[in-house]
Design a protein around this motif. Structure first.
Motif, mmCIF file in Angstrom:
data_model
loop_
_atom_site.group_PDB
_atom_site.id
_atom_site.type_symbol
_atom_site.label_atom_id
_atom_site.label_comp_id
_atom_site.label_asym_id
_atom_site.label_seq_id
_atom_site.Cartn_x
_atom_site.Cartn_y
_atom_site.Cartn_z
ATOM 1 N N UNK A 90 0.859 -1.187 0.000
ATOM 2 C CA UNK A 90 0.000 0.000 0.000
ATOM 3 C C UNK A 90 0.888 1.228 0.000
ATOM 4 N N UNK A 91 0.352 2.308 -0.484
ATOM 5 C CA UNK A 91 1.138 3.539 -0.541
ATOM 6 C C UNK A 91 0.916 4.357 0.732
ATOM 7 N N UNK A 94 -1.181 7.790 1.399
ATOM 8 C CA UNK A 94 -2.608 7.867 1.659
ATOM 9 C C UNK A 94 -2.937 8.474 3.027
ATOM 10 N N UNK A 95 -2.051 8.273 3.961
ATOM 11 C CA UNK A 95 -2.289 8.791 5.308
ATOM 12 C C UNK A 95 -2.283 10.302 5.357
ATOM 13 N N UNK A 98 -5.390 12.419 5.802
ATOM 14 C CA UNK A 98 -6.001 12.312 7.117
ATOM 15 C C UNK A 98 -5.195 13.081 8.154
ATOM 16 N N UNK A 101 -5.918 16.616 8.001
ATOM 17 C CA UNK A 101 -7.199 16.989 8.603
ATOM 18 C C UNK A 101 -7.105 17.048 10.124
ATOM 19 N N UNK A 102 -5.912 16.835 10.681
ATOM 20 C CA UNK A 102 -5.723 16.989 12.123
ATOM 21 C C UNK A 102 -5.779 15.697 12.920
ATOM 22 N N UNK A 103 -5.941 14.575 12.231
ATOM 23 C CA UNK A 103 -5.964 13.289 12.909
ATOM 24 C C UNK A 103 -4.544 12.743 12.947
ATOM 25 N N UNK A 104 -4.271 11.915 13.925
ATOM 26 C CA UNK A 104 -2.944 11.322 14.012
ATOM 27 C C UNK A 104 -3.044 9.831 13.710
ATOM 28 N N UNK A 105 -2.610 9.460 12.506
ATOM 29 C CA UNK A 105 -2.724 8.057 12.077
ATOM 30 C C UNK A 105 -1.499 7.289 12.513
ATOM 31 N N UNK A 106 -1.661 6.211 13.230
ATOM 32 C CA UNK A 106 -0.485 5.392 13.466
ATOM 33 C C UNK A 106 -0.559 4.004 12.842
ATOM 34 N N UNK A 107 -1.713 3.581 12.452
ATOM 35 C CA UNK A 107 -1.826 2.286 11.783
ATOM 36 C C UNK A 107 -2.883 2.387 10.695
ATOM 37 N N UNK A 108 -2.708 1.666 9.644
ATOM 38 C CA UNK A 108 -3.805 1.575 8.703
ATOM 39 C C UNK A 108 -3.962 0.129 8.271
ATOM 40 N N UNK A 109 -5.186 -0.245 8.013
ATOM 41 C CA UNK A 109 -5.477 -1.597 7.545
ATOM 42 C C UNK A 109 -6.288 -1.463 6.279
ATOM 43 N N UNK A 110 -5.864 -2.130 5.266
ATOM 44 C CA UNK A 110 -6.604 -2.104 4.010
ATOM 45 C C UNK A 110 -6.967 -3.541 3.681
ATOM 46 N N UNK B 109 -11.960 -2.399 2.054
ATOM 47 C CA UNK B 109 -12.159 -1.755 3.345
ATOM 48 C C UNK B 109 -10.836 -1.169 3.762
ATOM 49 N N UNK B 111 -9.126 0.896 6.916
ATOM 50 C CA UNK B 111 -9.320 1.348 8.285
ATOM 51 C C UNK B 111 -8.015 1.931 8.811
ATOM 52 N N UNK B 113 -6.150 3.556 12.138
ATOM 53 C CA UNK B 113 -6.263 3.666 13.590
ATOM 54 C C UNK B 113 -5.332 4.773 14.055
ATOM 55 N N UNK B 115 -5.380 8.690 16.649
ATOM 56 C CA UNK B 115 -5.990 9.535 17.662
ATOM 57 C C UNK B 115 -6.673 10.710 16.994
ATOM 58 N N UNK B 120 -6.507 14.089 21.080
ATOM 59 C CA UNK B 120 -5.120 14.565 21.132
ATOM 60 C C UNK B 120 -4.941 15.636 22.188
#
Lengths: 122, 122
Positions: A90-91, A94-95, A98, A101-110, B109, B111, B113, B115, B120
């Motif tokens: 995955x690229x 993509x994060x 998000x 937009x002010x979110x803090x992504x630490x994991x993604x699942x596709x 799908x 997803x 994950x 904060x 935050x």
DNA sequence: GTATCTGCAAATCATTTGCATTCTG
DNA sequence: CAGAATGCAAATGATTTGCAGATAC
């Protein structure tokens, strides 16, 4: 987190295995080397290994969670017919949207669902 | 698939609701209009609506499945703290690589994950 | 030595299912 | 009317947990 025999065996098994495994599959495999290990211990260790990021999980493909010792960020493709799980890259860009937009992504699942090559023939 | 009162209410509720709901949340909401509906009926209808593609699901965020009446293809961002689910767009071109590899993708799908903004600050 | 981990067995909890009855088309 | 859906209650099955003894550090 203590480095117990049980945890070492569980992690080693998941890392050695090419395919994603349910808790019971892990249990059955590890039991060959630690015959009296309990399923509760397997679940507790899987939970800790997940939390520490040493393994990842593919969730609710049928009803249970599958665990994966290959933790490079990747997408899963699940065949609707045979339920087999295939890995794809995955690229990470993509994060960005998000995070912007002010979110803090630490994991993604596709997860992609569909039909694999073998099942398309049937 | 018959057009029962129960199914209509369940679908209408999920479409009207901005947020993703567990089966029990759907049950509680629909029970206000159909007081003696059973949880089994809710599950059966959610299963059928999923299969017919009228709703989608976000799987195993905590332990249960969340159902979503907004079926445009989108990614989910799940806050690790408050468990809230946020929607984000996804680029359908991502499927191309997998289709090129001979797989047939019909659903994906995504997803994330992390904060959310509110969490935050805490 | 002590906090963490284990095995065991029982508990939990989401989801499913069997069955007799009711409803939709 | 016939097949599908319902309500109810019991069953299932994955995961979790309490506890007393064992182990890592």
């Amino acid at each position: 987190m203590r480095n117990t025999t049980q945890r070492k065996e569980i992690l080693e098994f998941l890392r050695s295995k090419r395919h994603h495994c349910s808790a019971v599959q892990v249990y059955d495999a590890v039991r060959e080397r630690i015959p009296n290990i309990s399923l509760g211990t397997v679940y507790r260790n899987l939970g800790q290994l997940l939390e520490s990021g040493e393994i990842i999980s593919v969730e609710a493909v049928d009803k249970c969670i599958y665990y994966d010792g290959f933790i490079e960020n990747h997408a899963h493709f699940v065949c609707k017919e045979c339920k087999e799980i295939f890995d794809f890259p995955i690229e990470p860009e993509k994060r960005k949207a998000i995070n912007d937009a002010g979110f803090c992504v630490d994991t993604e699942r596709v997860v992609y669902y569909g039909t694999c090559k073998a099942c398309q023939k049937n």
